[in-house]
Design an enzyme around this catalytic site. Structure first.
Site, PDB file in Angstrom:
ATOM      1  N   ASP A  46      89.820 -19.824 155.132  1.00 13.65           N
ATOM      2  CA  ASP A  46      91.173 -20.063 154.819  1.00 13.65           C
ATOM      3  C   ASP A  46      91.023 -20.751 153.360  1.00 13.65           C
ATOM      4  OD1 ASP A  46      93.619 -20.123 155.311  1.00 13.65           O
ATOM      5  OD2 ASP A  46      93.976 -21.950 156.438  1.00 13.65           O
ATOM      6  N   ASN A  47      91.653 -22.154 152.990  1.00  8.70           N
ATOM      7  CA  ASN A  47      91.979 -22.774 151.942  1.00  8.70           C
ATOM      8  C   ASN A  47      90.475 -23.272 151.326  1.00  8.70           C
ATOM      9  OD1 ASN A  47      94.433 -22.621 153.458  1.00  8.70           O
ATOM     10  ND2 ASN A  47      94.989 -22.763 151.046  1.00  8.70           N
ATOM     11  N   HIS A 104      90.458 -14.219 155.795  1.00 10.55           N
ATOM     12  CA  HIS A 104      91.525 -14.925 155.420  1.00 10.55           C
ATOM     13  C   HIS A 104      91.055 -15.916 154.650  1.00 10.55           C
ATOM     14  CE1 HIS A 104      95.705 -16.535 156.895  1.00 10.55           C
ATOM     15  NE2 HIS A 104      95.043 -17.469 156.161  1.00 10.55           N
ATOM     16  N   LYS A 160      94.807 -20.045 145.413  1.00  7.94           N
ATOM     17  CA  LYS A 160      95.097 -21.632 145.495  1.00  7.94           C
ATOM     18  C   LYS A 160      93.885 -22.404 145.214  1.00  7.94           C
ATOM     19  CE  LYS A 160      98.861 -21.674 148.986  1.00  7.94           C
ATOM     20  NZ  LYS A 160      98.793 -20.307 149.456  1.00  7.94           N
ATOM     21  N   HIS A 203     101.049 -15.166 158.548  1.00  6.18           N
ATOM     22  CA  HIS A 203     100.717 -16.356 159.033  1.00  6.18           C
ATOM     23  C   HIS A 203     101.779 -17.005 159.807  1.00  6.18           C
ATOM     24  CE1 HIS A 203      98.390 -16.754 155.329  1.00  6.18           C
ATOM     25  NE2 HIS A 203      98.410 -18.032 155.382  1.00  6.18           N
ATOM     26  N   GLU A 240     101.917 -21.899 162.497  1.00  3.40           N
ATOM     27  CA  GLU A 240     100.968 -22.944 162.096  1.00  3.40           C
ATOM     28  C   GLU A 240     101.511 -24.278 162.270  1.00  3.40           C
ATOM     29  OE1 GLU A 240      97.874 -23.784 158.579  1.00  3.40           O
ATOM     30  OE2 GLU A 240      99.527 -22.294 158.206  1.00  3.40           O
TER      31      GLU A 240
END
Length: 440
Positions: free
Chosen positions: A334-335, A83, A88, A234, A237
């Site tokens: 993730d990010n 994930h 981004k 998603h 969250e």
């Protein structure tokens, strides 16, 4: 290029001797009589023509083969990161989160996407991220791609190009990420599904509690079934215990008799609910066959952040309870350096180290290694990856650390990564390469 802590033989067949392996990431090897301590086993790994040809008790490898003595250093399979958000990545210098909150992240990303996300911009940053992940030892990645029109066509086209360019180094999968309410625009949703199907992706989405949630999920699962798509969402969250879209997703899977794979990411509110409510949802997830991925670093960053107030909870889901119920579980990055998480480098060792601490996956650590190796690889439908096994590619990560305490106490920056039995150049890309697109 230099070898960090060990030099390997320049030979087509050689042995990594006296290695320590996390048993949870090893298939088809019976440990020797010596006691297994916290899931760590000793072995000699025989590598021939880029594959693992044998796993043997220490000292039993053929004497005529060239050897590198690991002196009990650890050997892991290359990692699976299931994930991420490669589209981004690294926009922080250009558009930072003003306050570190979830709403701040949403707005910063929206503004940056609308102003800057051309094909060239996305490609430059995505390639930088892939180079980083590869150098750290990752061989399998699933990324979510922001898919509001017209971005879905731009980013999926870039992704397809990157998947082809990187196919011999990193296996890539992509999920369309969009607000579920946007399915009300039938023309947009039909076009999105077409793009996802043509590019071999998955359908995703951000679920939110609403009066339309059940019908939205039915529409999503019907479209997925009709087009042969798996689903990765998603979910919840938030710190709001009333957020129960996870339960609604499991119910929708069962109601629609959906036969594809379904993954849910985040699922933070599950940990905010009372024990009985959470227990019923966990049982439903097991019944529906969902897989859950926790993103501990990002959710620690975003959740329970209020100005001037120390956070009261960790922002993570009920990882242990889910695993105990038989739900497939994993963790992921993730990010990376974007408004949703200001830090990170797609380094699975960092993700694992922080997950152990945040989720209390220690005492004991017997099976912890699975969360960035076998478990995500299996969830992503790649049981050929993320494990050490005879006949598998010699895609391995070598560490000087011998025991868990050594492994988890340092960043393991001296690791050696093998791909098909060959040492790769682990030089990380310089952030200055991104100055032309995101600034310094």
């Amino acid at each position: 290029m230099t070898y960090s802590f060990i030099s390997l033989p320049n030979a087509g067949r050689f042995v990594l001797s006296n290695a320590t392996l996390p048993a949870a990431a090893v298939t088809g090897y019976e440990a020797p009589v010596a006691p297994v301590v916290e899931g760590l086993v000793r072995a000699d790994i025989v590598i021939a023509d880029g594959k693992i040809s044998a796993l043997l008790p220490p000292g039993e490898a053929p004497v005529e083969l060239a050897k590198s003595d690991l002196k009990e250093g650890m050997v892991w399979p290359c990692f699976a990161d299931m994930h991420t958000h490669l589209d981004k990545g690294h926009i922080w210098p250009r558009n930072a989160n003003p306050d570190g909150t979830f709403p701040g992240a949403l707005e910063a990303v929206r503004a940056d996407r609308e102003a800057n996300w051309t094909a060239a911009d996305v490609k430059k940053r995505m390639e930088f991220s892939l180079r980083s992940a590869y150098a750290h030892g990752t061989s399998l990645i699933r990324t979510h791609l922001d898919s509001l029109a017209p971005q879905h066509r731009i980013s999926f086209e870039v992704f397809a190009e990157m998947r082809d360019v990187w196919k011999d180094r990193i296996g890539l999968q992509a999920v369309a990420l969009f607000p579920m309410e946007n399915m009300a625009d039938a023309a947009y949703f039909a076009d999105l599904v077409t793009v996802v199907r043509e590019k071999g992706g998955l359908i995703g989405g951000v679920t939110r509690m609403s009066s339309d949630l059940h019908s939205q999920l039915d529409t999503l699962f019907r479209a997925a079934a009709d087009n042969g798509l798996d689903v990765d969402l998603h979910v919840d969250e938030t710190d709001d215990p009333a957020a129960e879209t996870l339960k609604a997703i499991a119910q929708a899977v069962l109601r629609n008799r959906f036969g594809g794979k379904v993954t849910a990411g985040h699922c933070c509110s599950l940990a905010r609910q009372d024990e009985e409510t959470a227990k019923r949802t966990v049982e439903l997830l097991a019944q529906a066959g969902l897989a859950i991925v926790s993103l501990p670093m990002c959710n620690m960053y975003l959740q329970d952040r209020y100005p001037g107030r120390t956070p009261r909870w960790r922002g993570i889901t009920l990882f242990k309870e889910l695993a105990a119920a038989g739900v497939a579980t994993a963790v992921a990055s993730d990010n990376t350096r974007d408004p949703f998480y200001a830090y990170g480098d797609l380094d699975a060792v960092e993700v694992f180290r922080e997950a152990v601490r945040i989720l209390h996956l220690d005492h004991p650590l017997d099976t912890a290694a699975r969360i960035v190796t076998t478990s995500p690889a299996d969830i992503l439908g790649r049981p050929d990856m993320g494990r050490i096994a005879v006949g598998a590619a010699a895609d391995l990560v070598l560490f000087s650390a011998r025991r868990w305490s050594e492994f988890l106490s340092r960043p393991q920056s001296d690791r050696v990564v093998l791909r098909r039995g060959k040492v790769i150049d682990r030089s990380l890309p310089d952030y200055r390469e991104l100055d032309s697109v995101v600034g310094a």
